[in-house]
Motif scaffolding. Structure first.
Motif, PDB file in Angstrom:
ATOM      1  N   ALA A  47     -23.079   7.430  -4.897  1.00  0.00           N
ATOM      2  CA  ALA A  47     -22.344   8.697  -4.888  1.00  0.00           C
ATOM      3  C   ALA A  47     -22.032   9.126  -6.318  1.00  0.00           C
ATOM      4  N   PHE A  48     -22.407  10.359  -6.659  1.00  0.00           N
ATOM      5  CA  PHE A  48     -22.029  10.970  -7.930  1.00  0.00           C
ATOM      6  C   PHE A  48     -20.780  11.820  -7.687  1.00  0.00           C
ATOM      7  N   ILE A  49     -19.717  11.550  -8.454  1.00  0.00           N
ATOM      8  CA  ILE A  49     -18.464  12.288  -8.301  1.00  0.00           C
ATOM      9  C   ILE A  49     -18.099  12.893  -9.655  1.00  0.00           C
ATOM     10  N   PRO A  50     -18.400  14.172  -9.892  1.00  0.00           N
ATOM     11  CA  PRO A  50     -18.076  14.800 -11.179  1.00  0.00           C
ATOM     12  C   PRO A  50     -16.565  15.006 -11.325  1.00  0.00           C
ATOM     13  N   CYS A  51     -16.052  14.693 -12.486  1.00  0.00           N
ATOM     14  CA  CYS A  51     -14.611  14.849 -12.744  1.00  0.00           C
ATOM     15  C   CYS A  51     -14.392  15.471 -14.109  1.00  0.00           C
ATOM     16  N   LEU A  74     -20.152   4.023  -6.512  1.00  0.00           N
ATOM     17  CA  LEU A  74     -19.539   5.268  -6.972  1.00  0.00           C
ATOM     18  C   LEU A  74     -19.793   5.442  -8.463  1.00  0.00           C
ATOM     19  N   TRP A  75     -20.511   6.494  -8.816  1.00  0.00           N
ATOM     20  CA  TRP A  75     -20.753   6.848 -10.217  1.00  0.00           C
ATOM     21  C   TRP A  75     -19.851   8.039 -10.526  1.00  0.00           C
ATOM     22  N   VAL A  76     -18.671   7.726 -11.082  1.00  0.00           N
ATOM     23  CA  VAL A  76     -17.635   8.739 -11.292  1.00  0.00           C
ATOM     24  C   VAL A  76     -17.729   9.241 -12.730  1.00  0.00           C
ATOM     25  N   ILE A  77     -17.978  10.529 -12.875  1.00  0.00           N
ATOM     26  CA  ILE A  77     -18.287  11.120 -14.178  1.00  0.00           C
ATOM     27  C   ILE A  77     -17.023  11.688 -14.809  1.00  0.00           C
ATOM     28  N   ASP A  78     -16.584  11.065 -15.882  1.00  0.00           N
ATOM     29  CA  ASP A  78     -15.452  11.582 -16.662  1.00  0.00           C
ATOM     30  C   ASP A  78     -16.015  12.524 -17.720  1.00  0.00           C
ATOM     31  N   THR A  85      -7.674  11.074 -16.398  1.00  0.00           N
ATOM     32  CA  THR A  85      -8.722  10.716 -15.441  1.00  0.00           C
ATOM     33  C   THR A  85      -9.447   9.457 -15.871  1.00  0.00           C
ATOM     34  N   GLY A  86      -9.776   9.352 -17.153  1.00  0.00           N
ATOM     35  CA  GLY A  86     -10.499   8.191 -17.663  1.00  0.00           C
ATOM     36  C   GLY A  86      -9.748   6.891 -17.440  1.00  0.00           C
ATOM     37  N   GLU A  87      -8.427   6.915 -17.630  1.00  0.00           N
ATOM     38  CA  GLU A  87      -7.626   5.707 -17.444  1.00  0.00           C
ATOM     39  C   GLU A  87      -7.630   5.264 -15.985  1.00  0.00           C
ATOM     40  N   ILE A  88      -7.576   6.237 -15.070  1.00  0.00           N
ATOM     41  CA  ILE A  88      -7.611   5.913 -13.640  1.00  0.00           C
ATOM     42  C   ILE A  88      -8.937   5.249 -13.281  1.00  0.00           C
ATOM     43  N   LEU A  89     -10.029   5.787 -13.816  1.00  0.00           N
ATOM     44  CA  LEU A  89     -11.349   5.240 -13.520  1.00  0.00           C
ATOM     45  C   LEU A  89     -11.532   3.859 -14.139  1.00  0.00           C
ATOM     46  N   ALA A  90     -11.003   3.663 -15.330  1.00  0.00           N
ATOM     47  CA  ALA A  90     -11.125   2.357 -15.991  1.00  0.00           C
ATOM     48  C   ALA A  90     -10.409   1.282 -15.183  1.00  0.00           C
ATOM     49  N   ARG A  91      -9.233   1.597 -14.650  1.00  0.00           N
ATOM     50  CA  ARG A  91      -8.498   0.623 -13.834  1.00  0.00           C
ATOM     51  C   ARG A  91      -9.258   0.310 -12.549  1.00  0.00           C
ATOM     52  N   ALA A  92      -9.846   1.339 -11.942  1.00  0.00           N
ATOM     53  CA  ALA A  92     -10.593   1.119 -10.707  1.00  0.00           C
ATOM     54  C   ALA A  92     -11.830   0.261 -10.961  1.00  0.00           C
ATOM     55  N   ALA A  93     -12.536   0.532 -12.056  1.00  0.00           N
ATOM     56  CA  ALA A  93     -13.757  -0.204 -12.365  1.00  0.00           C
ATOM     57  C   ALA A  93     -13.466  -1.653 -12.738  1.00  0.00           C
ATOM     58  N   ALA A  94     -12.294  -1.900 -13.313  1.00  0.00           N
ATOM     59  CA  ALA A  94     -11.958  -3.256 -13.743  1.00  0.00           C
ATOM     60  C   ALA A  94     -11.835  -4.217 -12.567  1.00  0.00           C
ATOM     61  N   SER A  95     -11.518  -3.694 -11.399  1.00  0.00           N
ATOM     62  CA  SER A  95     -11.318  -4.552 -10.227  1.00  0.00           C
ATOM     63  C   SER A  95     -12.366  -4.354  -9.149  1.00  0.00           C
ATOM     64  N   ASP A  96     -13.357  -3.502  -9.402  1.00  0.00           N
ATOM     65  CA  ASP A  96     -14.340  -3.206  -8.361  1.00  0.00           C
ATOM     66  C   ASP A  96     -15.699  -2.949  -9.003  1.00  0.00           C
ATOM     67  N   PRO A  97     -16.677  -3.840  -8.801  1.00  0.00           N
ATOM     68  CA  PRO A  97     -18.002  -3.651  -9.426  1.00  0.00           C
ATOM     69  C   PRO A  97     -18.798  -2.498  -8.838  1.00  0.00           C
ATOM     70  N   PHE A  98     -18.331  -1.917  -7.742  1.00  0.00           N
ATOM     71  CA  PHE A  98     -19.029  -0.787  -7.149  1.00  0.00           C
ATOM     72  C   PHE A  98     -18.556   0.552  -7.734  1.00  0.00           C
ATOM     73  N   VAL A  99     -17.588   0.520  -8.628  1.00  0.00           N
ATOM     74  CA  VAL A  99     -17.110   1.728  -9.306  1.00  0.00           C
ATOM     75  C   VAL A  99     -17.668   1.731 -10.719  1.00  0.00           C
ATOM     76  N   PRO A 101     -17.769   4.043 -14.009  1.00  0.00           N
ATOM     77  CA  PRO A 101     -17.407   5.244 -14.779  1.00  0.00           C
ATOM     78  C   PRO A 101     -18.558   5.696 -15.671  1.00  0.00           C
ATOM     79  N   VAL A 102     -18.821   6.979 -15.661  1.00  0.00           N
ATOM     80  CA  VAL A 102     -19.817   7.575 -16.558  1.00  0.00           C
ATOM     81  C   VAL A 102     -19.024   8.424 -17.551  1.00  0.00           C
TER      82      VAL A 102
END
Length: 452
Positions: A47-51, A74-78, A85-99, A101-102
Motif C-alpha cells: 500500500a502506498f499512502i501519500p502524506c 505499508l509504504w508511507v510517503i512523508d 508526520t515524520g516522527e509518527i512514521l518513524a515510531r511506527a516503523a521502529a516497531s513494525d517491519p511492515f511499515v 517510511p519513504v
C-alpha cells in the motif's frame, strides 16, 4: 439558418448528449449484480499512502491498516511534512517491519501526488530487488489516502473474478464512500446554519460517489475504460512498469494523476475494472471553499489529461466504445464551458422573443408553457433520480428525505460550473501547482502548496 436557430440547435445537441449519457450510465448501474470474492494469499500486497502534513490522521490509518490487513506492506510517503508526520512514521516503523517510511525532502518533494507515488515506487523496486522470487504479475500495489478506511473485505473482492483473478486485468478501482456522512456535528463550535450547510455538502458528496460516479464506472466496465481514482486503486506491479513512460515513474504530472495512470495502463494493453461491492472511505469536505478547491484541481487535471485523446483514439488497446466514453469524459469540462455560454443565451433569447412577440407577453407565456415541464424533465430530473437510487441503497424509506436530497443534489451540481471556470482560469494563467486540501480535524490554517 439564423444565429438564433444555430443557438437552439446547439443547445438541443448538448441536451441530447447529456440525456443519452445519463441513460447509458443509470441502466447498467441499477441492473448490476454482486461480484465474487477470492483468496488473497496468492498475491503480495503493498500500500502506498501519500502524506504531506497528515499528523492529524496518519497514525490511526497505519494502526487500522496493520490490524485489518496484516499481510500488507505499508509504504508511507512523508512528502516534506512539517507537522510531525515524520516522527509518527518513524515510531511506527521502529516497531513494525511492515511499515516503510519513504522520506522526501525539499527541493525534491512537494511536487504533486504523482511525483510522491513515483518516489514510493522507486523504493519498492529497490526493496523487491532483494527478493528475486517476487512475481510482478502477483505483486499488487494499492494507493490509499492518509485518511483512507479500506473495507476489511477489499482485498478479497479485488482478487476475485472481476479483479486480478483475470490475468488481463492490470488495475482495479473500488467504490468510494464518505466516512463522515452521518456526522451530526461536522464543524465543532460552529452555529446551526453552518452545521446544516456542512451536513448538506457531506451528504451530497456521498450521493455523488455512491451513485453518479459509481454508475459511470459501471458503464466503463462494459466499455472497458474504467478510470482509476486517487483513493482505493489497485494495480499489478507489471502493469505499472509497462505504463511507465520513463523507467520507474508510472505516475504522471497531471493534477488528475489517478485517471492519467489508468489511461497509461490501458494503453499498455491491460484492462482496468471496477468493484462496487467493497469500498474505501474518506472524509467529505464540509465547506464550500475547500470543496471548490478540491474539485477545481480535479477539473483542471481532467483538462490536462485531454492531451491523451490522440493516443487513445489511435490505440489498439482501447475498444471503440471505450475510446468514445473516455473522449466524452475528457472533453466534458470544455462542454461545460460551452454550456455556461449556451444555456443563459437560450434563456435570454426566449425572454426577448416573448417580449417582442405580437399579442402580448402573457399570451406568449401561455403558449410557451411547455418549456417548464421540459425543463423539469430534462434539466432537473436527471439529477434528482440519483438521490432516489441512493435512498433505496441506504434503505431510507422516507420519500420526503429522498425528495429533499434530490432537490439538493440538483443545486449541488451547479458547483461544477464554478469549478470549470476556475480550472480554465488556472490553465490560461499557467498555474499547475498542487493545492492540498486540509483535513477536517486540522486547525483553521490552510495547508497550501507552493503555486508554480
Amino acid at each position: 439558418m439564423t444565429g438564433l436557430d444555430a443557438l437552439y440547435s446547439l443547445s438541443f445537441v448538448l441536451l441530447i448528449v447529456f440525456l443519452t449519457y445519463t441513460l447509458l450510465i443509470v441502466v447498467p448501474f441499477v441492473r448490476r449484480r454482486p461480484g465474487a470474492q477470492a483468496d488473497t494469499t496468492g498475491f503480495s500486497w503493498h500500500a502506498f499512502i501519500p502524506c504531506r502534513d497528515e499528523a492529524a490522521v496518519i497514525g490511526k490509518t497505519v494502526v487500522r491498516m496493520r490490524e485489518r490487513f496484516p499481510e500488507v506492506h505499508l509504504w508511507v510517503i512523508d512528502d516534506a511534512s512539517t507537522d510531525g508526520t515524520g516522527e509518527i512514521l518513524a515510531r511506527a516503523a521502529a516497531s513494525d517491519p511492515f511499515v516503510h517510511p519513504v522520506v522526501r525532502r525539499l527541493p525534491d518533494a512537494r511536487r504533486g501526488k504523482g511525483d510522491a507515488l513515483n518516489g514510493a515506487f522507486a523504493h519498492l523496486g529497490t526493496w523487491l530487488a532483494a527478493a528475486p522470487d517476487a512475481d510482478p504479475d502477483r505483486t499488487i500495489v494499492m494507493v490509499v489516502d492518509a485518511d483512507g478506511d479500506l473495507d476489511p473485505d477489499a482485498l478479497r473482492h479485488v482478487a476475485g473474478a472481476d479483479g486480478f483473478a483475470d490475468p488481463r486485468v492490470g488495475a482495479v478501482q473500488v467504490a468510494v464512500r464518505m466516512s463522515n456522512r452521518d456526522d451530526r456535528s461536522p464543524l465543532p463550535g460552529r452555529g446551526r446554519v453552518a452545521q446544516w450547510w456542512a451536513r448538506y455538502l457531506i451528504r451530497m458528496q456521498d450521493i455523488e460517489f455512491r451513485t453518479t460516479i459509481a454508475a459511470m464506472q459501471t458503464l466503463r466496465m462494459r466499455t472497458v475504460s474504467v478510470g482509476l481514482g486517487g483513493n482505493g486503486q489497485f494495480a499489478r506491479l507489471s502493469a505499472l512498469r509497462a505504463a511507465s513512460p520513463r523507467a520507474g515513474a508510472p505516475w504522471g504530472d497531471a493534477l488528475l494523476e489517478d485517471y492519467e495512470i489508468g489511461i497509461r495502463i490501458m494503453m499498455a494493453g491491460y484492462r482496468t475494472t471496477y468493484v462496487h461491492d467493497t469500498s474505501v472511505s474518506q472524509e467529505a469536505l464540509p465547506t464550500a471553499r475547500r470543496l471548490l478547491t478540491q474539485r477545481t484541481r480535479w477539473c483542471q487535471g481532467g483538462m490536462q489529461c485531454a492531451r491523451y485523446l490522440p493516443q487513445i483514439y489511435s490505440s489498439r488497446s482501447f475498444t471503440n466504445a471505450g475510446a468514445l466514453e473516455a473522449g466524452y469524459f475528457l472533453v466534458l469540462p470544455y462542454l461545460q464551458l460551452l454550456g455556461i455560454v449556451v444555456w443563459p443565451s437560450v434563456a435570454l433569447a426566449l425572454v426577448v422573443t416573448g417580449a417582442l412577440a405580437p399579442g402580448g407577453f402573457l399570451a406568449w407565456a401561455v403558449a410557451s408553457a411547455w418549456v417548464l415541464p421540459l425543463w423539469l424533465v430534462t434539466g432537473i430530473l436527471p439529477f434528482v433520480l440519483w438521490p432516489m437510487i441512493y435512498a433505496r441503497q441506504e434503505r431510507r424509506r422516507n420519500p420526503l428525505t429522498a425528495l429533499g436530497w434530490g432537490v439538493g443534489y440538483w443545486l449541488y451540481m451547479y458547483q461544477t460550473y464554478a469549478c470549470v471556470l476556475r480550472a480554465c482560469g488556472r490553465m490560461l494563467a499557467g498555474r499547475t501547482g498542487w493545492t492540498k486540501t486540509r483535513r477536517n480535524s486540522e486547525s483553521g490554517r490552510l495547508l497550501l502548496a507552493v503555486e508554480s
